[in-house]
Design a protein around this motif. Structure first.
Motif, PDB file in Angstrom:
ATOM      1  N   ALA A  83      -6.899  -5.734  16.874  1.00 40.97           N
ATOM      2  CA  ALA A  83      -7.752  -5.020  15.849  1.00 40.97           C
ATOM      3  C   ALA A  83      -7.654  -3.860  14.413  1.00 40.97           C
ATOM      4  N   VAL A  84      -7.728  -3.022  15.145  1.00 35.40           N
ATOM      5  CA  VAL A  84      -7.484  -2.146  14.186  1.00 35.40           C
ATOM      6  C   VAL A  84      -6.363  -2.523  12.834  1.00 35.40           C
ATOM      7  N   ALA A  85      -5.117  -3.016  13.509  1.00 36.96           N
ATOM      8  CA  ALA A  85      -4.584  -3.493  12.268  1.00 36.96           C
ATOM      9  C   ALA A  85      -4.938  -4.618  11.563  1.00 36.96           C
ATOM     10  N   VAL A  86      -5.351  -5.062  11.777  1.00 36.68           N
ATOM     11  CA  VAL A  86      -6.459  -6.359  11.309  1.00 36.68           C
ATOM     12  C   VAL A  86      -7.134  -5.296   9.907  1.00 36.68           C
ATOM     13  N   ALA A  87      -8.006  -3.944  10.587  1.00 36.16           N
ATOM     14  CA  ALA A  87      -8.701  -3.630   9.890  1.00 36.16           C
ATOM     15  C   ALA A  87      -7.977  -3.100   8.505  1.00 36.16           C
ATOM     16  N   VAL A  88      -7.228  -2.287   9.009  1.00 33.91           N
ATOM     17  CA  VAL A  88      -6.653  -1.373   7.984  1.00 33.91           C
ATOM     18  C   VAL A  88      -5.697  -2.708   7.349  1.00 33.91           C
ATOM     19  N   GLY A  89      -5.323  -3.468   7.615  1.00 37.85           N
ATOM     20  CA  GLY A  89      -4.225  -4.332   6.718  1.00 37.85           C
ATOM     21  C   GLY A  89      -4.792  -5.099   5.963  1.00 37.85           C
ATOM     22  N   ALA A  90      -6.225  -5.856   6.205  1.00 39.57           N
ATOM     23  CA  ALA A  90      -7.384  -6.508   5.070  1.00 39.57           C
ATOM     24  C   ALA A  90      -7.477  -5.880   4.107  1.00 39.57           C
ATOM     25  N   PRO A  91      -7.696  -4.717   3.819  1.00 44.14           N
ATOM     26  CA  PRO A  91      -8.426  -3.686   1.988  1.00 44.14           C
ATOM     27  C   PRO A  91      -6.990  -3.929   1.512  1.00 44.14           C
ATOM     28  N   GLU A  92      -5.991  -3.985   1.849  1.00 46.23           N
ATOM     29  CA  GLU A  92      -4.691  -3.416   1.421  1.00 46.23           C
ATOM     30  C   GLU A  92      -4.104  -5.265   0.837  1.00 46.23           C
ATOM     31  N   ARG A  93      -4.547  -6.286   1.481  1.00 47.76           N
ATOM     32  CA  ARG A  93      -4.480  -7.896   0.418  1.00 47.76           C
ATOM     33  C   ARG A  93      -5.314  -7.926   0.162  1.00 47.76           C
ATOM     34  N   SER A  94      -6.562  -7.433  -0.571  1.00 47.32           N
ATOM     35  CA  SER A  94      -7.605  -7.734  -1.456  1.00 47.32           C
ATOM     36  C   SER A  94      -8.130  -6.352  -1.506  1.00 47.32           C
ATOM     37  N   PRO A  95      -7.488  -5.685  -2.162  1.00 44.04           N
ATOM     38  CA  PRO A  95      -8.162  -4.557  -3.324  1.00 44.04           C
ATOM     39  C   PRO A  95      -8.516  -4.980  -4.357  1.00 44.04           C
ATOM     40  N   GLN A  96      -9.079  -3.621  -4.825  1.00 39.60           N
ATOM     41  CA  GLN A  96     -10.097  -4.277  -5.827  1.00 39.60           C
ATOM     42  C   GLN A  96      -9.061  -4.394  -7.350  1.00 39.60           C
ATOM     43  N   PRO A  97      -8.428  -4.076  -7.734  1.00 41.05           N
ATOM     44  CA  PRO A  97      -7.928  -4.986  -8.866  1.00 41.05           C
ATOM     45  C   PRO A  97      -7.859  -6.182  -8.693  1.00 41.05           C
ATOM     46  N   LEU A  98      -7.172  -7.497  -8.014  1.00 36.29           N
ATOM     47  CA  LEU A  98      -7.573  -8.088  -7.108  1.00 36.29           C
ATOM     48  C   LEU A  98      -8.894  -9.170  -7.336  1.00 36.29           C
ATOM     49  N   VAL A  99      -9.269  -8.667  -6.367  1.00 37.30           N
ATOM     50  CA  VAL A  99     -10.784  -9.018  -6.389  1.00 37.30           C
ATOM     51  C   VAL A  99     -11.381  -9.407  -7.927  1.00 37.30           C
ATOM     52  N   ASP A 100     -11.472  -8.471  -9.007  1.00 40.97           N
ATOM     53  CA  ASP A 100     -11.975  -8.393 -10.037  1.00 40.97           C
ATOM     54  C   ASP A 100     -11.388  -9.885 -10.892  1.00 40.97           C
ATOM     55  N   ARG A 101      -9.557  -9.925 -10.445  1.00 42.34           N
ATOM     56  CA  ARG A 101      -9.177 -11.023 -11.942  1.00 42.34           C
ATOM     57  C   ARG A 101      -8.508 -12.058 -10.862  1.00 42.34           C
ATOM     58  N   LEU A 102      -9.671 -12.062 -10.274  1.00 45.02           N
ATOM     59  CA  LEU A 102      -9.122 -13.347  -9.565  1.00 45.02           C
ATOM     60  C   LEU A 102      -9.788 -14.546 -10.712  1.00 45.02           C
ATOM     61  N   GLY A 103      -9.018 -15.520 -10.517  1.00 44.56           N
ATOM     62  CA  GLY A 103      -9.447 -17.148 -11.134  1.00 44.56           C
ATOM     63  C   GLY A 103      -9.499 -16.681 -12.984  1.00 44.56           C
ATOM     64  N   ARG A 104      -9.051 -15.772 -13.123  1.00 47.55           N
ATOM     65  CA  ARG A 104      -8.660 -14.834 -14.618  1.00 47.55           C
ATOM     66  C   ARG A 104      -6.987 -14.550 -14.813  1.00 47.55           C
ATOM     67  N   THR A 105      -6.587 -15.197 -15.460  1.00 44.71           N
ATOM     68  CA  THR A 105      -5.189 -15.128 -16.293  1.00 44.71           C
ATOM     69  C   THR A 105      -4.806 -13.354 -16.937  1.00 44.71           C
ATOM     70  N   SER A 106      -3.728 -13.030 -15.922  1.00 44.81           N
ATOM     71  CA  SER A 106      -2.929 -11.568 -16.385  1.00 44.81           C
ATOM     72  C   SER A 106      -1.718 -12.273 -16.341  1.00 44.81           C
ATOM     73  N   THR A 107      -1.384 -10.394 -16.411  1.00 42.28           N
ATOM     74  CA  THR A 107       0.403 -10.091 -16.273  1.00 42.28           C
ATOM     75  C   THR A 107      -0.024 -10.045 -15.392  1.00 42.28           C
ATOM     76  N   VAL A 108       1.064 -10.408 -14.212  1.00 45.54           N
ATOM     77  CA  VAL A 108       1.508  -9.925 -13.094  1.00 45.54           C
ATOM     78  C   VAL A 108       3.100  -9.028 -12.798  1.00 45.54           C
ATOM     79  N   GLU A 109       3.669  -9.021 -12.043  1.00 46.08           N
ATOM     80  CA  GLU A 109       5.124  -8.726 -11.572  1.00 46.08           C
ATOM     81  C   GLU A 109       4.796  -8.187  -9.695  1.00 46.08           C
ATOM     82  N   VAL A 110       5.602  -9.741  -9.634  1.00 42.45           N
ATOM     83  CA  VAL A 110       6.087 -10.368  -8.176  1.00 42.45           C
ATOM     84  C   VAL A 110       7.347  -9.794  -7.808  1.00 42.45           C
TER      85      VAL A 110
END
Length: 867
Positions: A83-110
């Motif tokens: 449970a702690v692993a999920v709680a700690v890992g979840a914010p890293e998977r959905s940082p605010q910059p990603l949430v703000d840019r969902l559905g929009r065209t952006s410059t990415v580095e993968v």
């Protein structure tokens, strides 16, 4: 290692299983992770106090209660960690910059974590930067806009649209690239591994197939060169774990290194260090699938335990490995490859020794062991494999018995060839030829077994199939572990469940098949979110308009309707949901008409058909012909048009002569949008019997065209899981206003249209879908006569039943669907299809995930219109 499990071994296995289930639930709802961690930790603290505080009356019931409390303490500890692993890992998977840019065209580095071949539809990576936000570490699935090659570790920089992935998926988002990205090659160890892989590929490229591809798969985990026929045969015979590196290869590598170090006189500590070093290098070389990671972690734990001088026990070792992987990445909990790897290993540990002892009473010991291992793994994995592929592989065990001894030979000889390739290509080629021989035998066994009658038997799909398979597997496991007097009853129970499961699919299918009209003229196949329509004159040559994107569904429809040859294939345009399954029928097509070619991937579809010996012709409005007694012509696009895409879809019109009493006329609109439909109006004749609704019933329609056609029947090829909102309320309203009864494949399955002897049109549906009453006012004058006939006549086939009806108020008057949505769920659904490994029958498998096989992704978010 001591493989015989004891009751004491389950003290850790049980809590880890609970933690695994907890992780699978929490990754889908990470917001509850901290609450769950606090609750579980509190329970654990209370149990600990009860065990250690003096004066607490726990030593009762003959010592049973302390044991129960100790088990609860382990459950709480494992649950808290996950449970702690999920709680700690979840914010890293959905940082605010990603949430703000969902559905929009952006410059990415993968940064890619898997190789991307030029035939792949997607791969995985880590999103490091999004617009001006850097330092991210979001696991993503990358969907390219065009085909190109890139190695694991390569850095892609591009414009892309980012969509959220399914909750609980191993990747947090889907990155749809726009255009060709800027690619920076990998560096460091990954660059060295890539040089070795390319050199080995160059050495083995000229080896005959499928041995060459299987050699590359078993040596370096490269599945890209495996031809579809061999891939299908390996699935059918449950040999997919031999198409690429799996957990068993890690065991072979470690065992060889340890044996060599022992022969050289290395001390125990140095042997362990060298073995771990080789294992890490091997994992980097072959790419870390979940099964490879599981096997590598388990091997390291074995080496550490060996160094400590403690005895090895299989079940606790596997449980610690699973717990460690879930703590590091809880999203493994929902990965099919991880589940199959763990279950196969657990089955071998728990069941194989006992089953070997039972078989050895009548058989030679080595033969008993050779049979026991694949049977034990199959029994453990079957409840998961039926979810991925609802079948029972009939010849799985014999095929594995023949090929299992060959796989280590391929690995042991293939790896030296791989290491020699960059420095001595000629020597590597000689060794590769030696390794090719057993790899070719594996392919020959797969093809031979797959060609046998009833190579696979259908099993119920979804949760009912999984539950039934779990009951049967539990009964078989009980028969292996139970005493003699109970063994017979357990085997009888397992056999009864298997018979019930097979009958639950076979009987309704036979009933449905027996009700299909033999004189059908038009059939809309249920191929999910896509189009595939069959046309004939009631008995003669067959035309197929588009193929959909799911080969299995398309072949199932052809089998249902008894079609084994396609005289004319019409590909309206090159979107994947219209041409993705073309490879499944290329070998049975005589001629093909295609629309304008606009992209490199369009050319590849044409090349695939031409390689299969198909006569391919680009069609326009000057193209026409006959299909038995049925006349046809292409009415769109206009000759000389340079347009491509949806609005350049071939529009086929079929006409019947009065002498052909069984013929059904039709207009098949491909994916034409509203603007093109308006231009089509003067070119198409009015009042066909059937109209194939454009673009799966999207909102991009011209109601006036449908009023002009006034077809009694409208066919909509649409997937039940689509998030586009297809068919839209506006499209259904347009059909209703035109007096057209809509039949949709998502709710009624395959739809078959035929004409009776008295000239009336009838529609047969694979599944019944009772419509709500339709107001009489919606039936226009153009079809008042046909609308007054009888309603649906269900058969006894139950949920998979067929229904035949004369055309009256139709099943299209249903609750409005949501508006057209994003592509992310479509990509996730496609990913679940491509992740389907065949049944595991020996060792923990690699999966087809690394292949990212073509035709797995129906569309891209950057497109203006969904396909």
């Amino acid at each position: 290692m001591e493989l015989h499990p004891t009751v004491a071994d389950l003290r850790l296995a049980g809590p880890v299983v609970v933690a695994w289930v907890e992780a699978a639930l929490l990754v889908g709802a990470p917001g509850a992770a901290w609450w769950c961690a606090t609750t579980v930790a509190s329970i654990g603290g209370a149990v600990l106090l009860a065990l250690v505080l003096p004066g607490v009356p726990v030593r009762v019931l003959g010592g049973v209660l302390p044991g129960v409390l100790g088990c609860l303490l382990l459950v709480a500890a494992c649950g808290s960690l996950v449970a702690v692993a999920v709680a700690v890992g979840a914010p890293e998977r959905s940082p605010q910059p990603l949430v703000d840019r969902l559905g929009r065209t952006s410059t990415v580095e993968v940064v890619l974590t898997r190789d991307l071949a030029d035939t792949d539809r997607s791969t995985t990576g880590t999103l490091r930067a999004l617009e001006s936000s850097t330092g991210l570490a979001v696991p993503v699935r990358v969907v390219p806009a065009e085909h190109f090659r890139a190695s694991a570790g390569a850095v892609l920089r591009a414009r892309a649209t980012v969509q959220a992935d399914e909750g609980g998926a191993p990747t947090a988002a889907v990155v749809f690239l726009r255009g060709r990205p800027e690619v920076a090659p990998p560096t460091g160890p990954l660059a060295a591994a890539e040089r070795v892989r390319r050199a080995f590929t160059a050495v083995t490229d000229d080896l005959p197939e499928p041995g060459g591809a299987l050699l590359r798969g078993l040596a370096i985990g490269d599945r890209g060169g495996l031809d579809p026929a061999t891939e299908s045969a390996m699935e059918t015979t449950a040999l997919t774990h031999l198409t690429a590196v799996s957990g068993s290869n890690c065991a072979v590598v470690v065992a060889l290194v340890v044996a060599a170090c022992r022969a050289l006189g290395f001390p125990r500590v140095l042997r362990a260090v060298v073995a771990v070093g080789f294992l890490v290098a091997f994992v980097v070389l072959v790419r870390p699938d979940p099964s490879i990671v599981r096997a590598a972690v388990m091997a390291v734990v074995v080496l550490v335990v060996r160094l400590s001088g403690r005895p090895l026990r299989g079940v606790p070792l596997l449980a610690l490995t699973v717990l460690g992987m879930l703590v590091v990445d809880p999203w493994y909990a929902r990965a099919p490859a991880f589940a199959l790897s763990v279950l196969a290993t657990g089955g071998i540990i728990a069941l194989a020794p006992r089953l070997t002892a039972l078989l050895a009473r009548r058989w030679w010991q080595p033969v008993a062991a050779a049979v026991a291992v694949p049977v034990a793994a199959q029994v453990a994995c079957w409840p998961v494999t039926v979810v991925l592929a609802p079948t029972l592989p009939t010849y799985a065990v014999p095929a594995n018995l023949l090929t299992d001894p060959l796989a280590p030979v391929v690995t042991v000889t293939g790896l030296p060839a791989c290491l020699l390739a960059p420095v001595w290509p000629w020597g590597a080629g000689v060794v590769a030829h030696v390794a090719w021989a057993p790899a070719s035998l594996i392919g020959a066994v797969a093809h031979g077994a797959a060609a046998l009658p009833a190579a696979t038997l259908d099993w119920p799909a979804g949760p009912p199939g999984a539950v039934t398979a779990a009951v049967a597997s539990a009964a078989v496991a009980g028969a292996v572990l139970a005493e003699q007097q109970r063994r017979t009853w357990a085997l009888v129970a397992a056999g009864a469940v298997v018979v019930i499961g097979l009958g639950a699919v076979a009987v309704p299918r036979l009933v449905v098949r027996s009700t299909v009209p033999g004189d059908w003229s038009v059939a809309a196949c249920d191929v999910g979110q896509g189009d595939a329509v069959l046309v004939r004159d009631g008995a003669g040559p067959v035309a197929l308009v588009d193929t959909g994107d799911d080969e299995e569904l398309l072949l199932g429809c052809l089998d249902l309707l008894g079609v084994d040859r396609v005289d004319l294939l019409v590909l309206t345009h090159f979107d994947r949901d219209h041409v993705g399954a073309v490879g499944a029928v290329a070998d049975r097509v005589a001629r093909a008409l295609v629309g304008p070619v606009g992209r490199p991937e369009d050319d590849r579809v044409v090349e695939e058909l031409e390689r299969a010996g198909v006569e391919v012709r680009t069609a326009d409005d000057a193209t026409s012909g006959t299909l038995g007694a049925l006349r046809w012509r292409v009415v769109w696009p206009r000759a000389g048009s340079r347009q491509s895409g949806n609005d350049a879809s071939l529009v086929l019109e079929t006409m019947r002569d009065t002498a052909c009493t069984a013929c059904v006329s039709g207009v098949f609109l491909g994916d034409l949008g509203e603007h093109a439909q308006r231009r089509l109006r003067p070119l198409v004749e009015a009042h066909p019997d059937v109209v194939k609704v454009a673009h799966h019933g999207s909102a991009d329609q011209d109601p006036a065209l449908y009023r002009q056609l006034a077809a009694p029947i409208g066919l909509i090829g649409v997937g039940a899981d689509n998030t586009y909102g297809h068919p839209t309320a506006s499209a259904l309203d347009a059909l209703r206003a035109a007096g057209t009864t809509a039949f949709r494949t998502d709710r009624q399955g395959t739809v078959v249209v035929s004409r009776t002897a008295d000239g009336a049109l009838t529609a047969w549906t694979e599944r019944t879908a009772a419509p709500p009453p339709e107001p009489a006012s919606t039936v226009g004058p153009a079809r008042a006569a046909s609308a007054a006939v009888a309603s649906v006549r269900p058969t006894s086939a139950g949920p998979a039943s067929a229904a035949a009806r004369r055309i009256g108020p139709g099943p299209d008057q249903l609750a409005p669907e949501p508006t057209e949505g994003t592509h992310a769920r479509q990509e996730a659904h496609a990913r679940s299809r491509q992740d389907r490994p065949g049944a595991v029958v020996r060792r923990p498998t690699g999966t087809r995930r690394a292949r990212h096989r073509a035709r797995a992704v129906p569309g891209r978010a950057c497109e203006q219109r969904p396909p």
